[in-house]
Design an enzyme around this catalytic site. Structure first.
Site, mmCIF file in Angstrom:
data_model
loop_
_atom_site.group_PDB
_atom_site.id
_atom_site.type_symbol
_atom_site.label_atom_id
_atom_site.label_comp_id
_atom_site.label_asym_id
_atom_site.label_seq_id
_atom_site.Cartn_x
_atom_site.Cartn_y
_atom_site.Cartn_z
ATOM 1 N N CYS A 65 0.824 -1.213 0.000
ATOM 2 C CA CYS A 65 0.000 0.000 0.000
ATOM 3 C C CYS A 65 0.858 1.263 0.000
ATOM 4 O O CYS A 65 0.552 2.238 -0.689
ATOM 5 C CB CYS A 65 -0.957 0.000 1.183
ATOM 6 S SG CYS A 65 -0.178 -0.109 2.811
ATOM 7 N N HIS A 173 -2.347 1.215 7.046
ATOM 8 C CA HIS A 173 -2.590 1.360 5.612
ATOM 9 C C HIS A 173 -2.160 2.750 5.147
ATOM 10 O O HIS A 173 -2.182 3.705 5.918
ATOM 11 C CB HIS A 173 -4.077 1.147 5.308
ATOM 12 C CG HIS A 173 -4.390 1.007 3.850
ATOM 13 N ND1 HIS A 173 -3.813 0.056 3.046
ATOM 14 C CD2 HIS A 173 -5.233 1.711 3.043
ATOM 15 C CE1 HIS A 173 -4.284 0.162 1.816
ATOM 16 N NE2 HIS A 173 -5.140 1.174 1.780
ATOM 17 N N ASP A 191 -8.364 4.809 -1.895
ATOM 18 C CA ASP A 191 -7.811 3.569 -1.352
ATOM 19 C C ASP A 191 -7.125 2.759 -2.451
ATOM 20 O O ASP A 191 -7.765 2.337 -3.429
ATOM 21 C CB ASP A 191 -8.916 2.747 -0.712
ATOM 22 C CG ASP A 191 -8.394 1.679 0.227
ATOM 23 O OD1 ASP A 191 -7.298 1.148 -0.038
ATOM 24 O OD2 ASP A 191 -9.065 1.382 1.228
#
Length: 426
Positions: A65, A173, A191
């Site tokens: 991520c 994240h 995201d």
């Protein structure tokens, strides 16, 4: 046949096609999500969205991520990596972001906020990290930075947050923030784990709480990073650290400890002997970690040959290599990579007399460097600092052994001869 196929599916491991968003989040493509975006756009608070959306990607690995977020930002800000991705194209990809942490390590454990900042800095971005706080002043600061970013075309805000605080599955994240709706005080999170959650809106106060979650690796809160391009600079093209490649982080941490203990010792009376000793000790500690990005042999290094540089980099490579080889440090080392590492080392002023001497000499050389070489050294220093903070020495269990808290090189043992010179093996 269908019964057998059904039986086979029933005993396989559970898998998922995305996750439903919790009530704390509003899906970007929903009617409400569209309305929030439209109003944010009209208010001028979604400008950066278009740059990010044009480079929006899904992370290639579950722990990528941070890398995918940074790739998205770098390409959105039109940063030229000056490295070929796939001939003839120069374009950022996760596989190219290994200057601070090796990809194999990231694939297993992800990256921390500080490592993310290091990767950004080594790839020509200004990186300002703000660690999460629970107070209203931090929320105001966060909101102000967010508004500046979403109203711009060249600034991106990246959040490092805890998913569980938002009611999502998972923990730490990274994702970029693309728009802000002032009336509802909500932010649009792009995201990068699109296989899991789509882009979504969330209350800024809720996201603030997620930024305050403590990262178990660093023992520090998560937070946000403000990123923008440093114009007139290059990414690291000549030197670097190869920690984690042939050696692991505990080896590097052990070398740092040994070097710091050596620096605490009183310098030798003869200046030339002192200089030679310091260089040899540094080489003993860090030669295995020094990386010359463009040369493979010491012979090529000493001839200033940069055969692996692309044509537009070759002159810069030659200049950087030549300027490093003109330093006294390079007279001692076989490779300019080790000399560059010593020049770029983050010496702490006042740490010791020995440290100040060698550090002042390094600073003297820096003042005479070209902009290309100085940029290379500054980014290498950032890389070193990050690895020092993030690497951990191996655990040593002492059973019935004398206390080794104080280094033999410390000045506590007045009257005893220092043995540090005998520790430096040629």
């Amino acid at each position: 046949m269908s019964q057998r196929r059904g039986l086979k599916m029933s005993v396989t491991a559970k898998n998922f096609y995305r996750r439903p968003l919790p009530e704390t989040c509003i899906e970007f493509s929903s009617e409400l999500g569209k309305r929030l975006f439209t109003e944010a756009l009209i208010q001028g608070s979604a400008n950066i969205y278009f740059k990010l959306a044009s480079q929006f990607r899904t992370q290639d690995e579950p722990a990528y991520c941070g890398l995918s977020t940074l790739v998205m930002v770098l390409n959105a800000l039109e940063v030229d990596p000056e490295k070929v991705w796939k001939a003839p194209w120069r374009f950022y990809h996760e596989s190219m972001l290994d200057c601070c942490v090796p990809l194999e390590h990231i694939r297993k454990s992800g990256i921390t906020l500080q490592q993310f900042s290091c990767l950004a800095t080594c790839n020509r971005l200004k990186s300002a990290v703000s660690y999460g706080e629970t107070n209203p002043d931090f929320l105001q600061k966060f909101r102000k930075s967010l508004v500046n970013s979403v109203r711009s075309d060249d600034q991106v805000l990246v959040a490092s947050y805890d998913r569980s605080v938002l009611g999502q599955t998972g923990s730490g994240h990274f994702s970029p923030l693309a728009a802000y709706h002032a009336d509802s005080d909500q932010v649009l999170i792009m995201d990068v784990a699109r296989f899991k959650y789509p882009p979504h809106w969330v209350k800024l106060e809720t996201l603030q709480k997620a930024l305050c979650s403590v990262d178990t690796t660093t023992k520090k809160p998560r937070g946000f990073v403000e990123l923008e391009l440093k114009k007139g600079t290059r990414p690291l093209i000549m030197y670097g650290l190869k920690a984690y490649v042939n050696v692991n982080d505990s080896d590097f941490a052990t070398s740092v400890i040994s070097w710091n203990e050596f620096l605490l010792c009183d310098p030798l009376e003869d200046d030339e002997e002192e200089f030679q000793l310091c260089c040899r000790k540094f080489g003993q500690c860090f030669a295995p970690h020094a990386l010359c990005c463009t040369q493979k042999t010491f012979d090529a290094d000493q001839k200033n040959s940069c055969t692996e540089c692309s044509s537009d980099q070759s002159e810069a490579c030659k200049l950087i290599c030549a300027e490093i080889r003109k330093t006294r440090f390079a007279e001692v080392f076989s490779s300019s990579a080790v000399a560059a590492l010593l020049v770029a080392w983050p010496f702490k002023h006042g740490y010791s007399e020995r440290s100040d001497r060698i550090g002042n000499l390094a600073e003297k050389y820096k003042k005479g460097f070209s902009a290309e070489t100085l940029n290379e050294m500054d980014q290498l220093t950032t890389q070193i600092r990050t690895l020092i903070c993030c690497s951990k020495p191996p655990v040593v269990i002492n059973i019935n052994k004398p206390d080794t808290t104080h280094s033999k090189c410390s000045k506590n043992k007045i009257g005893e001869s220092c043995a540090c010179a005998n520790d430096v093996h040629l």
